[in-house]
Design a protein around this motif. Structure first.
Motif, mmCIF file in Angstrom:
data_model
loop_
_atom_site.group_PDB
_atom_site.id
_atom_site.type_symbol
_atom_site.label_atom_id
_atom_site.label_comp_id
_atom_site.label_asym_id
_atom_site.label_seq_id
_atom_site.Cartn_x
_atom_site.Cartn_y
_atom_site.Cartn_z
ATOM 1 N N HIS A 83 6.661 12.676 1.616
ATOM 2 C CA HIS A 83 5.426 12.682 2.377
ATOM 3 C C HIS A 83 4.716 11.353 2.143
ATOM 4 N N GLY A 84 3.947 10.875 3.128
ATOM 5 C CA GLY A 84 3.203 9.640 2.927
ATOM 6 C C GLY A 84 3.970 8.417 3.372
ATOM 7 N N LYS A 85 3.369 7.257 3.127
ATOM 8 C CA LYS A 85 3.924 6.043 3.695
ATOM 9 C C LYS A 85 3.722 4.868 2.744
ATOM 10 N N ILE A 86 4.730 4.004 2.700
ATOM 11 C CA ILE A 86 4.621 2.759 1.944
ATOM 12 C C ILE A 86 4.605 1.628 2.955
ATOM 13 N N LEU A 107 9.364 -4.817 -9.352
ATOM 14 C CA LEU A 107 9.243 -3.422 -9.750
ATOM 15 C C LEU A 107 9.936 -3.284 -11.101
ATOM 16 N N LEU A 108 9.157 -3.060 -12.134
ATOM 17 C CA LEU A 108 9.713 -3.083 -13.483
ATOM 18 C C LEU A 108 9.608 -1.694 -14.110
ATOM 19 N N ASP A 109 10.744 -1.192 -14.550
ATOM 20 C CA ASP A 109 10.781 0.120 -15.176
ATOM 21 C C ASP A 109 10.997 -0.070 -16.675
ATOM 22 N N GLU A 110 9.959 0.137 -17.457
ATOM 23 C CA GLU A 110 10.011 -0.084 -18.902
ATOM 24 C C GLU A 110 10.641 -1.439 -19.224
ATOM 25 N N PRO A 111 10.048 -2.534 -18.745
ATOM 26 C CA PRO A 111 10.723 -3.829 -18.897
ATOM 27 C C PRO A 111 10.851 -4.271 -20.352
ATOM 28 N N GLY A 112 9.980 -3.758 -21.218
ATOM 29 C CA GLY A 112 9.973 -4.264 -22.590
ATOM 30 C C GLY A 112 10.916 -3.536 -23.537
ATOM 31 N N VAL A 113 11.658 -2.556 -23.030
ATOM 32 C CA VAL A 113 12.507 -1.758 -23.917
ATOM 33 C C VAL A 113 13.546 -2.636 -24.604
ATOM 34 N N THR A 161 0.828 -1.198 0.000
ATOM 35 C CA THR A 161 0.000 0.000 0.000
ATOM 36 C C THR A 161 0.866 1.253 0.000
ATOM 37 N N GLY A 162 0.482 2.206 -0.800
ATOM 38 C CA GLY A 162 1.107 3.526 -0.739
ATOM 39 C C GLY A 162 0.007 4.530 -0.442
ATOM 40 N N SER A 163 0.201 5.303 0.623
ATOM 41 C CA SER A 163 -0.856 6.255 0.933
ATOM 42 C C SER A 163 -0.307 7.676 0.964
ATOM 43 N N ASN A 164 -0.979 8.520 0.205
ATOM 44 C CA ASN A 164 -0.667 9.950 0.230
ATOM 45 C C ASN A 164 0.800 10.223 -0.109
ATOM 46 N N LEU A 165 1.331 9.476 -1.090
ATOM 47 C CA LEU A 165 2.757 9.563 -1.368
ATOM 48 C C LEU A 165 3.119 10.842 -2.114
ATOM 49 N N ALA A 166 4.219 11.414 -1.717
ATOM 50 C CA ALA A 166 4.785 12.536 -2.453
ATOM 51 C C ALA A 166 6.273 12.314 -2.604
ATOM 52 N N CYS A 167 6.810 12.769 -3.717
ATOM 53 C CA CYS A 167 8.231 12.595 -3.964
ATOM 54 C C CYS A 167 8.830 13.919 -4.403
ATOM 55 N N GLU A 168 9.982 14.189 -3.839
ATOM 56 C CA GLU A 168 10.675 15.431 -4.163
ATOM 57 C C GLU A 168 12.063 15.072 -4.640
ATOM 58 N N ARG A 169 12.465 15.614 -5.765
ATOM 59 C CA ARG A 169 13.838 15.353 -6.222
ATOM 60 C C ARG A 169 14.472 16.680 -6.616
ATOM 61 N N GLY A 170 15.610 16.954 -6.023
ATOM 62 C CA GLY A 170 16.322 18.187 -6.326
ATOM 63 C C GLY A 170 15.486 19.418 -6.059
ATOM 64 N N SER A 211 9.519 6.376 -12.577
ATOM 65 C CA SER A 211 10.729 5.742 -12.048
ATOM 66 C C SER A 211 10.954 6.125 -10.598
ATOM 67 N N SER A 212 10.667 7.393 -10.257
ATOM 68 C CA SER A 212 10.861 7.825 -8.868
ATOM 69 C C SER A 212 9.980 7.017 -7.934
ATOM 70 N N LEU A 213 8.737 6.744 -8.360
ATOM 71 C CA LEU A 213 7.836 5.961 -7.511
ATOM 72 C C LEU A 213 8.370 4.543 -7.326
ATOM 73 N N LEU A 214 8.877 3.955 -8.423
ATOM 74 C CA LEU A 214 9.437 2.604 -8.309
ATOM 75 C C LEU A 214 10.629 2.594 -7.361
ATOM 76 N N ARG A 215 11.456 3.639 -7.426
ATOM 77 C CA ARG A 215 12.624 3.715 -6.528
ATOM 78 C C ARG A 215 12.176 3.836 -5.075
ATOM 79 N N LEU A 216 11.101 4.580 -4.852
ATOM 80 C CA LEU A 216 10.580 4.676 -3.483
ATOM 81 C C LEU A 216 10.151 3.299 -2.993
ATOM 82 N N LEU A 217 9.464 2.551 -3.868
ATOM 83 C CA LEU A 217 8.993 1.221 -3.480
ATOM 84 C C LEU A 217 10.160 0.279 -3.233
#
Lengths: 219, 199
Positions: free
Chosen positions: B56-59, B147-153, B4-13, B42-48
């Motif tokens: 912000h938020g919780k996994i 967690l797959l980031d563009e697996p079919g490339v 579960t991811g609830s109320n997730l926020a990601c900040e980069r730079g 990708s940022s969300l996958l890295r968080l996971l």
């Protein structure tokens, strides 16, 4: 434990197959030792006086030359991210990679150095203290190089920065390494003990520092 | 098992990549992440994968191994292959098998159809074959979350089918998959999460 052994084996195989950093370090080491007597001249007494210091400084610089290999490739090809998700802590990964660097680069150099010192007319009675001091000290050199390598992870040509960051930490090793080999027999044992203490301290602290830097980069 | 991811926020730079994202994923479900470039897939996958922390938020993961983080129970296939050119295909996989905690080498080689190239240096592989080598990690070491980031490339049609079969098998065994993709994966996602436009 098994997973760390797998990492150790892989890093040593990679170092052996790729040459690269290791080859540069060994080449640099040999070049300096061969050129130095030619540059300084054939005065055997001068060479003998300079020999231990030259060997130590060359060892220090050779280790620094190959230091950026410790983490950089694994960072670039994404291996480090996968390692961060393994059931081992990043501290142990950093420690293992520094040990692999020691086994593949610093240790062979420090074992060979005293014997290559014959090129510099090294006094034969300090070959054994020098070998011992270098084997002990080189472990600390690799561990500290790991800190520099992790701090400069995604900088192109981070080598210069590694030197500036790590050289101050190398000074105590150089000082006590020299005092073990300066020729005063009374100083050998205490110097070796202090070197051992420096190495043990690095063994505990360096992986923690390196892992902290790696985490910051992976973020 | 429930991720579960609830109320997730990601900040980069200093830039907020996404905020206020919620999802929940049960065993056997595939979550497809979509959105334009830079929207934070990708940022969300890295968080996971626990490679970063949400601003912000919780996994949370329910029903997994309690002493491991969600990242340690997950495979993360990123854009980079995490394979070494100087090692052969088998050596690469043997290392990851030992490092990540054991698995079946032959099964992995067959799952991505690399068995004929097992003793080939990875340096000589094509881009698509290297991608398959990275995907072989999925079949090699059993881990519940993928967690797959563009697996079919870079994969050709038959390799796309292999990947779809691999994912299908994982879902049937009760695994969870989060995949970020622009192209259809060849199987229907149970859930969709669309990340908005990059600011």
């Amino acid at each position: 434990m098994k997973l760390l052994l797998a990492l150790l084996r892989r890093d040593i195989i990679l170092a052996a197959r790729q040459g690269g950093g290791v080859g540069t370090a060994v080449g640099f080491f040999l070049t300096v030792l061969v050129l130095l007597p030619i540059g300084i001249g054939p005065d055997q007494a001068t060479l003998q006086r300079l020999a231990p210091g030259v060997l130590w400084i060359t060892l220090l610089l050779s280790v620094l030359l190959s230091a950026d290999r410790i983490f950089q490739q694994d960072f670039e090809d994404g291996s480090l991210e996968v390692m961060a998700m393994a059931p081992a802590s990043l501290e142990l990964v950093a420690l293992t990679k520094a040990v692999a660097h020691w086994l593949s680069t610093s240790l062979p150099l420090s074992i060979a150095a005293p014997f290559l010192g014959i090129l510099l007319n090294l006094r034969t009675e300090i070959i054994w203290p020098l070998t011992l001091a270098m084997v002990l000290g080189s472990f600390a050199l690799s561990l500290l190089a790991g800190i520099g390598a992790s701090l400069t992870l995604n900088l192109r040509r981070g080598g210069l920065l590694i030197s500036i960051l790590v050289l101050p930490l190398y000074v105590p090793i150089l000082v006590f390494g020299m005092s073990a080999t300066a020729g005063n027999p009374e100083l050998i044992m205490p110097s070796l003990l202090i070197l051992a203490a420096i190495t043990l301290t690095s063994l505990v602290l360096a992986p923690i520092a390196a892992a902290a830097a790696l985490r910051a980069y992976l973020r | 098992m429930q991720l579960t991811g609830s109320n997730l926020a990601c900040e980069r730079g200093g830039r907020t990549v996404f905020s206020n994202q919620n999802f929940s994923l049960n065993s056997g479900e595939l979550l497809q992440l979509t959105g334009p470039n830079g929207s934070g897939k990708s940022s969300l996958l890295r968080l996971l994968a626990n490679l970063g922390e949400p601003s912000h938020g919780k996994i949370s993961l329910e029903g997994g191994a309690p002493d491991l983080t969600p990242g340690q129970q997950a495979h993360y296939i990123a854009h980079s292959d995490a394979s070494k050119s100087a090692l052969t295909v088998t050596e690469n996989l043997v290392f990851w098998r030992d490092f990540l905690g054991g698995g079946d080498l032959m099964r992995a080689l067959q799952a991505v159809n690399l068995a004929p190239l097992a003793d080939y240096p990875a340096a000589l592989l094509s881009a698509g074959q290297r991608r398959r080598l990275a995907l072989a990690r999925l079949a090699l070491v059993p881990r519940p979350i993928w967690l797959l980031d563009e697996p079919g490339v870079g994969l050709d049609d038959s390799a796309q089918k292999l990947l779809a079969a691999l994912m299908n098998g994982h879902l049937r065994e009760g695994g969870l998959i989060v995949a970020a993709t622009h192209v259809p994966l060849g199987l229907d996602p149970d859930k969709n999460l669309h990340l908005g436009a990059a600011p």
